[in-house]
Every structure is written in structure tokens, then in C-alpha cells.
Design an enzyme around this catalytic site. Structure first.
Site, PDB file in Angstrom:
ATOM      1  N   GLY A 148       0.915  -1.206   0.067  1.00 52.34           N
ATOM      2  CA  GLY A 148      -0.071  -0.047  -0.150  1.00 52.34           C
ATOM      3  C   GLY A 148       0.954   1.181   0.038  1.00 52.34           C
ATOM      4  N   CYS A 149       0.031   2.346  -0.248  1.00 56.32           N
ATOM      5  CA  CYS A 149       1.172   3.698  -0.492  1.00 56.32           C
ATOM      6  C   CYS A 149       1.587   4.036   0.921  1.00 56.32           C
ATOM      7  CB  CYS A 149       0.151   4.808  -1.052  1.00 56.32           C
ATOM      8  SG  CYS A 149      -1.678   4.809  -0.404  1.00 56.32           S
ATOM      9  N   TYR A 150       0.656   4.134   2.001  1.00 59.94           N
ATOM     10  CA  TYR A 150       1.116   4.369   3.328  1.00 59.94           C
ATOM     11  C   TYR A 150       2.230   3.470   3.940  1.00 59.94           C
ATOM     12  CZ  TYR A 150      -2.670   7.962   4.440  1.00 59.94           C
ATOM     13  OH  TYR A 150      -3.437   8.942   4.353  1.00 59.94           O
TER      14      TYR A 150
END
Ligand SMILES: NC(=O)c1ccc[n+]([C@@H]2O[C@H](COP(=O)([O-])OP(=O)(O)OC[C@H]3O[C@@H](n4cnc5c(N)ncnc54)[C@H](OP(=O)(O)O)[C@@H]3O)[C@@H](O)[C@H]2O)c1
Length: 343
Positions: A148-150
Site C-alpha cells: 500500500g502507499c502508506y
């Protein structure tokens, strides 16, 4: 030429895959799917790609993909898990940008994403696609679960500290803010400009879907359970994530700057900034670069790590292409040798 397909080509990460792959000279994008825009020219939906892609979107029929080398899934969670087993049987490799194969434990999947995982037998076969921390495993991967991006930003910021055993593993804090493209292209009231403009807010503080992924992967790095307090925020900009990380140091006499410099010294996409220079999302906008800065306020025992990335590039499509480059032995920066767009 590598023959690839993109399932979910009308969305933001799909468009970003197409933009970056247009600059990759060893890839031929053969199939781009969208159910909503099937039959419509790609350039009509993504105007910035009109000069590079002459195809129209097609409906994602299963038998379309069997002659391809690789399929990217740029779809919401719950889609790839139904299609991937057949693709792998047909010898098609898969790089999945969704969350379907990120968690190793199907019970955790059930808890955070709801419903039953339809191909849970593959959860332990998928390779987690964060090249800077997992490059060797990617070399012969057939199924890649892109982070995921986070989680990308949080892991890259904490990894040197965990690897060196420098911080208290039981109480890490990650406060992070994302631009609105992180929520995808589909319209919703909460994505409306009037709701987001001139506004800054936190969300998912009691529990966000990226938390189990962050804890799973940080625990792998640390070799023991790591607990994180994760507070995401929405910021009124289109692209970018800044993660500000906090941890308690176990030792005082350490040169954090040189630890980070050494840890990432051979990584093209990771820039450790000089002490006192702080990263900004606009420095990495449109690029696969992650900038990191480390501080120790008042020389105390709290370390603060600031990390910025473009959520659609290193946080998603750029990272997916970096994984592809590693798997196929292309230069790791093929299609990704781009600087940030500033201003
Ligand atoms: N946005 C980010 O910054 C980011 C970062 C990292 C990871 N991700 C992950 O990447 C994935 C895609 O995100 P996004 O932001 O690109 O989303 P998006 O803009 O909403 O696009 C999703 C795409 O998936 C297609 N789709 C939806 N349901 C489908 C189905 N059942 N079968 C086939 N295609 C389907 C949609 O097109 P049609 O409905 O027309 O088929 C659309 O093109 C998500 O899992 C997201 O969590 C996103």
C-alpha cells in the site's frame, strides 16, 4: 518485448502504469481493461495518454490474458483474488497493486477487508513487492503483492532503525497525510472538491486497513512483534504522501544520519537528505523517488523520521514497474528515470 495487460486501466493507478510504461522500451501494453469504458479510446478517458495509446478499453474477459507474459491488477480489493489462480495456471505472471495478497493471514484479511479470501492458498506464495527491502525474493516471483502507499513510506522510514535494533519496538508512531488521488478515481461525496478543499482531517484512527500490513512487514524486519499507532490524514492536494514517524531510541551515542546513509547507499530511488533539510511532497511529485530526513529534537531520545513519496508512483504504479524490472532483468529504473515535478 514483454506482452502485458492492465486490469483496471481507467483508474488512477492504471493511468499511472500506462504513463510510465509509455517510457519503457521493453514493454508492449496489449490489453487495457475497463468495464465502464469498454469500446472507448484510452486517450478519450486519459487525455494525457492520447498520443501514446491507440487502443480502446476492453471488458476484462478471462480468456483475454492467456497469451500475455504479465498482468497488472489496478483494481479495488476483492477482484484479483478471483482471477489470479487461473492466470498463474496459464503461466502468466501477476503484479497486484491491490491488497488481495498483501496479508499472510486469511483471518486478518477477513477482519480488515470483510468476506472470505477466495484464493487464500496463494497468500504465502505471493512476494511482497517492496524492492529496497525484499529484492532477492522478487527475482523469481510469479505473483507480487505491491505494498500500500502508506505502508511503503512507513516501512522505508522505520526499516534502518528496526534492522539495527535501535528503537523500542513496542511503541512506534506513524502520522501520515495523503493527497486525494489515494482514494482512487471513483466519485464519492467525501472526495468532492468542496469537502476536501481548505480542509485537513484525520481518518481511520481507531484502525486503518494499512495498519495490519504495516505491522506484519515491520515485524518481519525486526524479527519480533512490532506495534504501531498509525494516524492517517487527508490533505487537499492531488498527489503525495508525507509520513512523519516517531520512535524512542534505546541508545544515545549513535549517528542516525550515517546509519540511514549506509542502509540506502546503493538504492537509486531513496534519497537521504542532509541533516536539517526536510522533504516536501512536491520534490517527488511524478517520480519514483522517496526522500527521507532524520531528526532528533534537542538531541533527546525521540527520533523523528520524515518520508515523502508520490502515492501513485513509488506508492503504487512506479513500485509495480520497479518489481517488473527486477523480475525480468531489465534495468531497475527502466521507465522510472524521472525527476519530480516542481513547482
Ligand atoms: N490510488 C493510490 O494512491 C493507490 C496507491 C497504492 C495502491 N492502490 C491500490 O490500487 C488499486 C487501484 O486503485 P486506484 O486508485 O487506481 O482505483 P480507481 O481509480 O478507483 O480504479 C480502479 C479501477 O478498477 C476497475 N475495476 C473496479 N472493479 C472491477 C472489477 N470487479 N473487475 C475489473 N475491474 C474493476 C475500474 O474500472 P471499471 O469499473 O471501468 O472496470 C477502475 O478502472 C486499489 O486496490 C488501491 O487500493 C492505490
Amino acid at each position: 518485448m514483454l506482452a502485458v495487460g492492465i486490469i483496471g486501466g481507467a483508474g488512477y493507478t492504471g493511468a499511472e502504469l500506462l504513463r510510465l510504461l509509455a517510457m519503457h522500451d521493453q514493454v508492449d501494453v496489449k490489453i487495457i481493461t475497463s468495464r465502464e469504458y469498454a469500446g472507448i479510446a484510452v486517450g478519450q478517458v486519459h487525455g494525457h495518454l492520447a498520443g501514446y495509446y491507440q487502443q480502446t478499453f476492453v471488458h476484462p474477459e478471462e480468456n483475454l490474458f492467456k497469451n500475455l507474459d504479465l498482468v497488472f491488477f489496478a483494481t479495488p480489493h476483492g477482484v484479483s483474488m478471483n482471477l489470479v489462480p487461473a492466470l498463474l495456471e496459464q503461466n502468466v505472471r501477476v503484479i497486484d497493486l491491490s491488497a488481495d495478497y498483501r496479508l499472510r493471514d486469511s483471518e486478518l484479511w477477513k477482519k480488515w477487508y470483510g468476506g472470505v479470501h477466495t484464493s487464500e492458498h496463494l497468500l504465502n506464495k505471493a512476494v511482497y513487492g517492496l524492492p529496497e527491502l525484499n529484492r532477492d525474493e522478487l527475482l523469481d516471483a510469479r505473483l507480487v503483492a505491491c505494498p500500500g502507499c502508506y505502508p511503503t513510506a512507513v516501512q522505508l522510514g522505520f526499516a534502518p532503525l528496526l534492522t539495527e535494533g535501535l528503537i523500542d519496538f513496542s511503541n512506534l508512531i506513524a502520522s501520515a497525510a495523503s493527497g486525494t488521488s489515494g482514494a482512487g478515481r471513483k466519485a464519492s461525496l467525501s472526495n468532492n472538491f468542496s469537502e476536501i478543499g481548505e480542509n485537513f482531517k484525520s481518518y481511520g484512527v481507531s484502525g486503518h486497513r494499512h495498519l495490519p500490513e504495516i505491522e506484519q512487514e515491520l515485524s518481519k524486519i525486526a524479527g519480533q512483534d512490532v506495534k504501531v499507532t498509525f494516524v492517517p490524514h487527508l490533505v487537499p492536494m492531488v498527489r503525495g504522501i508525507q509520513a512523519t514517524l516517531f520512535a524512542s531510541l534505546k541508545r544515545n551515542a549513535i549517528n542516525l544520519q550515517s546509519i540511514f546513509d549506509q542502509f540506502y547507499q546503493s538504492e537509486k530511488f531513496i534519497e537521504i537528505l542532509p541533516r536539517g533539510v526536510y522533504p516536501q511532497t512536491r520534490n517527488v511529485r511524478g517520480s519514483n523517488i522517496v526522500q527521507i530526513s532524520i531528526e532528533r529534537p534537542d538531541d533527546g531520545d525521540t527520533v523523528v523520521v520524515m518520508v515523502v513519496e508520490d502515492n501513485l508512483v513509488k506508492g503504487a504504479s512506479g513500485q509495480a514497474i520497479q518489481c517488473m524490472n527486477i523480475i525480468y532483468g531489465f534495468p531497475e529504473d527502466a521507465g522510472l528515470d524521472i525527476l519530480g515535478l516542481n513547482p
